[in-house]
Structures are given as structure tokens and as C-alpha cells.
Design a protein around this motif. Sequence first.
Motif, PDB file in Angstrom:
ATOM      1  N   ASN A 333       3.685 -67.790  38.400  1.00 25.39           N
ATOM      2  CA  ASN A 333       2.267 -68.100  38.806  1.00 25.39           C
ATOM      3  C   ASN A 333       1.721 -68.777  39.545  1.00 25.39           C
ATOM      4  O   ASN A 333       0.466 -68.400  39.564  1.00 25.39           O
ATOM      5  CB  ASN A 333       2.244 -69.385  37.330  1.00 25.39           C
ATOM      6  N   SER A 336       0.862 -65.878  41.255  1.00 25.81           N
ATOM      7  CA  SER A 336      -0.227 -64.820  40.789  1.00 25.81           C
ATOM      8  C   SER A 336      -1.915 -65.466  40.922  1.00 25.81           C
ATOM      9  O   SER A 336      -2.458 -64.596  41.135  1.00 25.81           O
ATOM     10  CB  SER A 336       0.004 -64.830  39.145  1.00 25.81           C
ATOM     11  N   LYS A 337      -1.700 -67.146  41.272  1.00 26.07           N
ATOM     12  CA  LYS A 337      -2.652 -67.287  41.546  1.00 26.07           C
ATOM     13  C   LYS A 337      -3.060 -66.098  43.065  1.00 26.07           C
ATOM     14  O   LYS A 337      -5.227 -66.388  43.097  1.00 26.07           O
ATOM     15  CB  LYS A 337      -2.727 -68.801  41.431  1.00 26.07           C
ATOM     16  N   GLU A 341      -6.633 -63.819  41.835  1.00 27.41           N
ATOM     17  CA  GLU A 341      -8.137 -65.022  41.511  1.00 27.41           C
ATOM     18  C   GLU A 341      -9.323 -64.654  42.287  1.00 27.41           C
ATOM     19  O   GLU A 341     -10.017 -65.085  40.729  1.00 27.41           O
ATOM     20  CB  GLU A 341      -7.868 -66.525  41.970  1.00 27.41           C
ATOM     21  N   TYR A 344     -10.190 -62.355  39.170  1.00 30.47           N
ATOM     22  CA  TYR A 344     -10.031 -62.945  36.955  1.00 30.47           C
ATOM     23  C   TYR A 344     -11.105 -64.056  37.528  1.00 30.47           C
ATOM     24  O   TYR A 344     -11.509 -64.408  36.512  1.00 30.47           O
ATOM     25  CB  TYR A 344      -8.491 -62.870  36.824  1.00 30.47           C
ATOM     26  N   LYS A 345     -11.598 -64.246  38.595  1.00 26.32           N
ATOM     27  CA  LYS A 345     -12.288 -65.133  38.698  1.00 26.32           C
ATOM     28  C   LYS A 345     -13.971 -64.817  37.686  1.00 26.32           C
ATOM     29  O   LYS A 345     -14.502 -66.469  37.766  1.00 26.32           O
ATOM     30  CB  LYS A 345     -12.963 -66.255  39.898  1.00 26.32           C
ATOM     31  N   GLU A 349     -14.216 -68.633  32.326  1.00 24.01           N
ATOM     32  CA  GLU A 349     -12.463 -70.244  32.553  1.00 24.01           C
ATOM     33  C   GLU A 349     -11.441 -70.540  31.551  1.00 24.01           C
ATOM     34  O   GLU A 349     -10.860 -70.546  31.995  1.00 24.01           O
ATOM     35  CB  GLU A 349     -13.703 -71.388  32.874  1.00 24.01           C
ATOM     36  N   HIS A 352      -8.496 -67.881  31.919  1.00 22.20           N
ATOM     37  CA  HIS A 352      -7.835 -67.557  33.660  1.00 22.20           C
ATOM     38  C   HIS A 352      -6.525 -68.043  33.910  1.00 22.20           C
ATOM     39  O   HIS A 352      -5.700 -67.118  34.001  1.00 22.20           O
ATOM     40  CB  HIS A 352      -8.655 -68.871  34.169  1.00 22.20           C
ATOM     41  N   GLU A 353      -6.574 -69.293  32.692  1.00 22.02           N
ATOM     42  CA  GLU A 353      -4.494 -69.356  32.134  1.00 22.02           C
ATOM     43  C   GLU A 353      -4.065 -68.099  32.161  1.00 22.02           C
ATOM     44  O   GLU A 353      -2.704 -67.694  31.957  1.00 22.02           O
ATOM     45  CB  GLU A 353      -4.966 -70.694  31.964  1.00 22.02           C
ATOM     46  N   TYR A 355      -4.616 -64.849  32.078  1.00 16.83           N
ATOM     47  CA  TYR A 355      -4.831 -63.563  33.068  1.00 16.83           C
ATOM     48  C   TYR A 355      -4.201 -63.958  33.976  1.00 16.83           C
ATOM     49  O   TYR A 355      -2.796 -63.602  35.221  1.00 16.83           O
ATOM     50  CB  TYR A 355      -6.111 -63.383  33.827  1.00 16.83           C
ATOM     51  N   ASN A 356      -4.263 -65.770  34.296  1.00 15.94           N
ATOM     52  CA  ASN A 356      -2.927 -65.538  36.073  1.00 15.94           C
ATOM     53  C   ASN A 356      -1.166 -65.577  35.845  1.00 15.94           C
ATOM     54  O   ASN A 356      -0.492 -65.202  35.771  1.00 15.94           O
ATOM     55  CB  ASN A 356      -3.179 -67.382  36.216  1.00 15.94           C
TER      56      ASN A 356
END
Length: 380
Positions: A333, A336-337, A341, A344-345, A349, A352-353, A355-356
Amino acid sequence: METRSIPIQVEKEKPSKAVRLASIDALRGFDMLMISGGGAFIFLLGGKTGIDFIDAVALQFEHPEWNGFTFFDFIFPLFLFLAGTSMAFSLTGGLAKGIGKRELAIKIFKRMLILIILGILDKNAPIDIFDPANIRYGSVLGRIGLATFVGALLYMNYSWTTRLYLGVAILVLYYLALILIPVPGFGAGDLSFEGNLVGWFDRNFMPGKLKQGTYDELALLTQFPALCLTIFGSLAGDILLASHTAGEKLKRHIILGTVGIISGLIWNSVFPINKHLWSSSFIMLTGGMAFILLAIFYWVIDVKGYKRWSFFFRVIGMNSLVIYLAVRFVDFNASSKLLFEGFYKYAPENWHEVYNALGGFLLVWLFLYFLYRNKIFVKV
């Protein structure tokens, strides 16, 4: 192979070759998908889409606090069941090659020790070997190792019918023990979080740290009912190995699965379905579900020949130990960020978790695909 007249009974001679079934790898991969990020991804969808069905499915990926059942409770029992199914194929193949029972038993014993050690490392990393009182010795991998070792000894020495009776007998005796043996300070038949026999036994006889403080669901007594899932899985393996027609194999799986589910639901009235206690009703329910799910995968993939869709799962299932340990020791993870990020940023909000987590699992699958393409399959 010899088949007797009882509809769900299988007595077998050892075939010359145990053919690997794609359905078993695919179902194991589906199971590991839920463990290695798929379940977390589905759970994170809860409350975000505004779709009631998705919210209901997301709730199935959270364990009940005590009594009750969700689909997420089925994941580990399914793996134990499939361990028994795979064991039937590997032992049958080994015996057909002329490898002796003693040699096979020694090999599986060594495998058990390795899995126990890896399980302790998994549950305690970074492990402090100088503080054994605070080491948790119960583990998922250790349970798999113990169950497959005992299951293998039973498989090599007892018939299909005897193993079925042994599995049922263990569950009945486990139920009677929890109902009839008094626990100091609570009496007999207390199945509460504080007063159950499993917890008392763990507190008095299990060394090291207990996960839940007063008990550990992967400790001592619960090993007995968990073993039954591997026994039942070996029964399913024998059915698949037998010289029946595909339709007959499916019928036997469905009969056993239906009986298991109905028995578990009926038993629930006196011995609640409870993953923490590995209650006999829980074992019968999940064992029955495993029979039927395996039948579905077998029918679609190996009988009807629809294999291409299962490739995604088979890539995971053929390196199940790697992925189990990889998601513990590698922070996919975080990777992934770093990688995704920037994309998906711009989404809301609260997504976000989600998509991450999806990106993390993509990295996991690509890692397993790399191993698959290079024919690297880690076995113990």
C-alpha cells in the motif's frame, strides 16, 4: 478404483497419476485474493457508493465480535479445506510413485515444523526471542501445518468412510467437552467470551501471549475442530480422484455440502456458529460451503473447460505461501501511494483509501504474475 453402493462413499485404489486440477488452484487463488487485499478493498467500499447492495456485501467482510457469521469467516476454513484436497492429490501421487508412507510422513512433519516457525515469525515480527512469554505461538501457518500433518497420517492409514466418521466424532466430542466440562468460576456449558472452556484451557496450558488476552482462537483446543476441515477436504479430494463420472463427482460434493450446511444451521441452535471458538456448527457450515464452492469451480473450469477467466486466480493460488508472507512483510500500500497517488488525489478524499488499496493489490498480482511467468513456485 472401487466404489461401494453408499451414495457419498468413496473407497479408492491409488491411480498411477494424480492430475493437477486447475479448479483447485483457482479456488485457492480466490481465497488468497480475499486474504491479500481483496477483502479489505470490498470492505472499504462500504458507505461510499450509495448502493445498498455494495454496502451489504462490504459488511460481509468484517468478522462478528462473537457469535454469528459473515462470508469473511469462511476464508480461512476454506483454505484448510483446500489444504486437505491438495494433500489427497499429492499423497496419492507420492504413493503411486512408490514413495513409502514413512518417507512421506517425515517430509510432511518437516513441512509442519517450517510452517510453525514461519507462523511464529509472521505473528510476532519483529520477534524478541529473549522474551518468550510475550511471543504468540498460535498462528495461521502453524494451524495449516498441524492440520495437514495429522490429516496426512489419517489419509495414509484410514479409509474414506473411517475419516468421515473420525471428523464427525471429533466435532461431537468437542461440542460435548465445551458443554459438559465445568470451567472454574463459570461452570459447565458457558460459551461466553469470558467463561468458555477454550479460553480457560489456553490461559492454563498455552505458553506465550494470547491474541485476545483471555484466549487465542489459534491456540490448542480449537486445533481439533479445525483439523476436521482438512479431513473433509481430503474426502473431497478422493471424490475428485475417483473414477466416477463428472456428474457423479458433482452430486457427491453437493450432497456432502448440503448435509454440512444444514447440520451446521441446526447445530447452531445449541452450539452457536462462532469462528473464535471454531464451534462444531461453524465447521459443519463452512465445510459444507467449501464442498459446494469446490464443486462449482470444478464444474465450470475442469468439466466445462472455461479456464481463461480463472487465470487471474490461478496466478495467486499457485504461490499462496509467497503472497501470504509478502503482504505481511512488504508494504504494497505504501508503494501504491508512491506510484498512484498522483492519479487518485483528484478523486473525493474518502475514496483515496479505496484506490490506494486497489493499487496495492495490483502490485501484489503483478509480483505473483512475474513469479508465474518465470515458473517460480515456492512450496514447503
